[in-house]
Design an enzyme around this catalytic site. Structure first.
Site, PDB file in Angstrom:
ATOM      1  N   THR A 177      11.884  84.279  44.596  1.00  0.00           N
ATOM      2  CA  THR A 177      12.646  83.373  43.740  1.00  0.00           C
ATOM      3  C   THR A 177      11.662  82.481  42.992  1.00  0.00           C
ATOM      4  OG1 THR A 177      14.547  83.358  45.156  1.00  0.00           O
ATOM      5  CG2 THR A 177      14.130  81.325  43.976  1.00  0.00           C
ATOM      6  N   ARG A 205      27.889  87.529  47.000  1.00  0.00           N
ATOM      7  CA  ARG A 205      27.181  86.497  47.779  1.00  0.00           C
ATOM      8  C   ARG A 205      26.440  85.542  46.830  1.00  0.00           C
ATOM      9  NH1 ARG A 205      21.515  84.779  48.256  1.00  0.00           N
ATOM     10  NH2 ARG A 205      21.252  83.884  50.313  1.00  0.00           N
ATOM     11  N   VAL A 206      26.576  84.272  47.089  1.00  0.00           N
ATOM     12  CA  VAL A 206      25.849  83.283  46.294  1.00  0.00           C
ATOM     13  C   VAL A 206      24.958  82.488  47.242  1.00  0.00           C
ATOM     14  CG1 VAL A 206      26.069  81.262  44.801  1.00  0.00           C
ATOM     15  CG2 VAL A 206      27.741  83.117  44.622  1.00  0.00           C
ATOM     16  N   GLY A 207      23.698  82.338  46.880  1.00  0.00           N
ATOM     17  CA  GLY A 207      22.763  81.580  47.714  1.00  0.00           C
ATOM     18  C   GLY A 207      22.689  80.123  47.295  1.00  0.00           C
ATOM     19  N   ASP A 208      21.598  79.476  47.672  1.00  0.00           N
ATOM     20  CA  ASP A 208      21.443  78.048  47.382  1.00  0.00           C
ATOM     21  C   ASP A 208      21.013  77.772  45.949  1.00  0.00           C
ATOM     22  OD1 ASP A 208      19.010  79.389  48.144  1.00  0.00           O
ATOM     23  OD2 ASP A 208      18.014  77.442  48.080  1.00  0.00           O
ATOM     24  N   THR A 228      13.240  77.458  47.777  1.00  0.00           N
ATOM     25  CA  THR A 228      13.198  78.908  47.969  1.00  0.00           C
ATOM     26  C   THR A 228      13.201  79.217  49.460  1.00  0.00           C
ATOM     27  OG1 THR A 228      11.929  80.940  47.669  1.00  0.00           O
ATOM     28  CG2 THR A 228      10.665  78.883  47.756  1.00  0.00           C
ATOM     29  N   GLY A 229      13.926  80.243  49.834  1.00  0.00           N
ATOM     30  CA  GLY A 229      14.013  80.587  51.247  1.00  0.00           C
ATOM     31  C   GLY A 229      15.374  81.171  51.553  1.00  0.00           C
ATOM     32  N   GLY A 231      18.788  81.261  51.743  1.00  0.00           N
ATOM     33  CA  GLY A 231      19.735  80.381  51.065  1.00  0.00           C
ATOM     34  C   GLY A 231      20.854  79.809  51.907  1.00  0.00           C
TER      35      GLY A 231
HETATM   36  N1  ASP Z   1      16.980  81.129  48.141  1.00  0.00           N
HETATM   37  C1  ASP Z   1      17.236  82.418  47.590  1.00  0.00           C
HETATM   38  C2  ASP Z   1      18.624  82.861  48.023  1.00  0.00           C
HETATM   39  O1  ASP Z   1      18.983  82.679  49.187  1.00  0.00           O
HETATM   40  C3  ASP Z   1      16.262  83.472  48.006  1.00  0.00           C
HETATM   41  C4  ASP Z   1      14.801  83.134  47.862  1.00  0.00           C
HETATM   42  O2  ASP Z   1      14.442  81.979  47.738  1.00  0.00           O
HETATM   43  O3  ASP Z   1      13.972  84.060  47.834  1.00  0.00           O
HETATM   44  O4  ASP Z   1      19.338  83.435  47.245  1.00  0.00           O
END
Ligand code: ASP
Length: 311
Positions: A177, A205-208, A228-229, A231
């Site tokens: 990300t 699916r929706v992340g952070d 990033t991480g 989510g």
């Molecule tokens: N945070 C992002 C998500 O969960 C993924 C990522 O940071 O690589 O969609």
């Protein structure tokens, strides 16, 4: 107007170790990060606004297949792309966010458009793409977003029946990300984040990343954050806003607020990842609790900083 500006960028956090990275791959990442940093810095140095600086840096990373955003977006369970992005500026707390984009070339530009148009904060799926068409944003077909390694990652994830952070594998090529945060010479803060999400994620699916306060936040009275991480954990911990709140309500420094959220709260929940942060005084923090995070930063009058692994 002061002469102080700062810019920080990230290209994802996760299991990124020196042992599994070739010298050539490392060079490619470092170059990509440096170029994005230069693009944003040139804008800030000439008195440009923080919001456009973070947008420019993120566009550059979205166009690079090395990163899990725009061109390099990971595959969903169904073998498609669903991209998310958001932007926020810290003066008036305006924000724009989009999710579930299949063919918009630069999701961050669409998030900015949503913000500038002003009616809504968050558009998703076909509605977001219709809004993009109406506003003349660039579209690309499936072939543009097809990156062979990403497809292999999906096959691996399907085999293991797991949902992966894109860099959670042992091959030398790991991606992430992308995001940027900045303070401009006018004292304004801004943040932008863009992602393809997680490999093998469910349709819808929706992340952070597009959730204001979770993956992205900016407030001139405190800081600007891009995360990033994994989510799901960042949403549950409301990470970006929590850091701002610790500064605003408890008077903590950016450093201490970041430490508590990334190294205590997230760790307790089991959330792997990191973030980039700048505050309104020009401080920069790049904390992560994973093995590595592609990251870079620059402050006016200082050398650029680029790093991948743990210090
Ligand atoms: N945070 C992002 C998500 O969960 C993924 C990522 O940071 O690589 O969609």
């Amino acid at each position: 107007m002061s002469s102080l500006y700062t810019l920080a960028i990230h290209g994802g956090a996760g299991t990124i170790s020196k042992a599994s990275m070739s010298a050539e791959a490392q060079k490619n990442y470092e170059e990509a990060l440096l170029n994005a940093l230069k693009t944003g810095e040139t804008w800030l140095k000439n008195g440009g606004d923080a919001l456009t600086a973070v947008e420019k840096a993120v566009v550059e990373l979205e166009n690079n297949p090395l990163f899990n955003a725009g061109k390099g977006a990971v595959f969903t369970h169904e073998g498609q792309h669903e991209m998310d992005a958001s932007v926020m500026e810290g003066k008036f707390l305006n924000a724009g966010a989009v999710s579930g984009l299949k063919h918009v070339k630069n999701p961050v530009l669409l998030a900015r458009k949503v913000m500038d148009e002003g009616t809504h904060v968050y558009l998703s799926g076909s509605g977001a793409e219709a809004f993009a068409k109406k506003n003349g944003l660039a579209f690309e077909d499936d072939a543009y977003f097809y990156v062979p390694l990403r497809y292999q990652q999906l096959q691996e994830a399907l085999k293991q029946d797991k949902v992966f952070l894109d860099h959670k594998e042992t091959k030398p090529d790991k991606f992430g990300t992308v995001g940027a945060v900045a303070l401009d010479v006018h004292g304004n803060l801004a943040a932008a984040t863009s992602t393809g999400g997680m490999t093998n994620k469910k349709h819808g699916r929706v992340g952070d990343t597009p959730i204001i306060g979770a993956g992205t936040y900016a407030n001139n009275s405190t800081c600007a954050i891009s995360c990033t991480g994994h989510g799901e954990f960042f949403i549950r911990a409301v990470v970006a806003y929590d850091i701002s709140c610790l500064m605003e309500y408890k008077g903590l420094s950016l450093k201490e607020a970041c430490r508590i959220v990334v190294h205590e709260k997230l760790v307790k929940l089991g959330g792997e990842g990191g973030l980039i942060a700048v505050d309104n005084k020009g401080n920069i923090e790049l904390p992560f609790n994973s093995e590595g995070m592609y990251r870079g930063s620059v402050r006016s009058g200082e050398e650029k900083f680029i790093a991948i692994y743990k210090p």
